[in-house]
Design a protein around this motif. Structure first.
Motif, mmCIF file in Angstrom:
data_model
loop_
_atom_site.group_PDB
_atom_site.id
_atom_site.type_symbol
_atom_site.label_atom_id
_atom_site.label_comp_id
_atom_site.label_asym_id
_atom_site.label_seq_id
_atom_site.Cartn_x
_atom_site.Cartn_y
_atom_site.Cartn_z
ATOM 1 N N GLN A 19 0.673 -1.332 -0.068
ATOM 2 C CA GLN A 19 -0.074 0.001 -0.004
ATOM 3 C C GLN A 19 0.756 1.318 -0.120
ATOM 4 O O GLN A 19 0.701 2.218 -0.748
ATOM 5 C CB GLN A 19 -1.093 0.052 1.362
ATOM 6 N N ARG A 22 2.049 1.882 -3.215
ATOM 7 C CA ARG A 22 1.108 2.685 -4.128
ATOM 8 C C ARG A 22 0.939 3.853 -3.925
ATOM 9 O O ARG A 22 0.623 4.893 -5.030
ATOM 10 C CB ARG A 22 -0.505 1.566 -4.049
ATOM 11 N N ALA A 26 1.287 6.672 -6.961
ATOM 12 C CA ALA A 26 0.342 7.596 -7.334
ATOM 13 C C ALA A 26 0.725 8.980 -6.952
ATOM 14 O O ALA A 26 0.461 9.971 -7.821
ATOM 15 C CB ALA A 26 -0.943 7.291 -6.565
ATOM 16 N N THR A 39 -5.687 6.992 -2.899
ATOM 17 C CA THR A 39 -4.474 5.684 -2.406
ATOM 18 C C THR A 39 -4.024 6.127 -0.715
ATOM 19 O O THR A 39 -3.981 5.278 -0.255
ATOM 20 C CB THR A 39 -3.307 5.960 -3.269
ATOM 21 N N GLU A 42 -6.922 4.627 1.347
ATOM 22 C CA GLU A 42 -6.680 3.212 1.322
ATOM 23 C C GLU A 42 -5.335 2.708 2.355
ATOM 24 O O GLU A 42 -5.175 1.807 2.943
ATOM 25 C CB GLU A 42 -6.321 2.428 -0.099
#
Length: 109
Positions: A19, A22, A26, A39, A42
């Motif tokens: 995560q 990510r 991003a 993101t 998340e």
């Protein structure tokens, strides 16, 4: 048992790290985009999930390894007193167990 715990922690950490990667990707692609906000949200959820997994394991460790709750209840019964675990007691025990569990994991590597 020890290897299983280590595997659980490693998998939980790997999910969290995925995560994190990510979020960074991003942000790199669109520093001010909506995808970054999604993101990041998340990632926050992944952190919360990781914390729940760690807390669950620490509590299980306390129950397996530390008879404090049973000992205090038995002592209270023998003294004819009533003892109730409060959040202060639980937090203190959880902090103690976290330290002990962390030491245990470091020494088991």
């Amino acid at each position: 048992m020890q290897n299983r715990r280590r595997e659980l922690w490693l998998k939980a950490w790997q999910r969290l790290d995925t995560q994190r990667q990510r979020v960074l990707q991003a942000f790199e692609e669109q520093p001010r985009g909506l995808l970054v906000l999604i993101t990041l949200d998340e990632f926050k959820h992944a952190i919360q999930a990781f914390r729940r997994e760690v807390d669950t394991e620490v509590v299980a460790f306390v129950r397996r390894s530390h008879p404090y709750p049973q000992g205090t209840e038995q002592a209270a019964t023998r003294l004819g007193a009533c003892f109730t675990w409060t959040m202060i007691h639980r937090d203190a025990l959880l902090n103690l167990a976290s330290d002990l569990y962390g030491d245990f994991l470091r020494r088991s590597e």
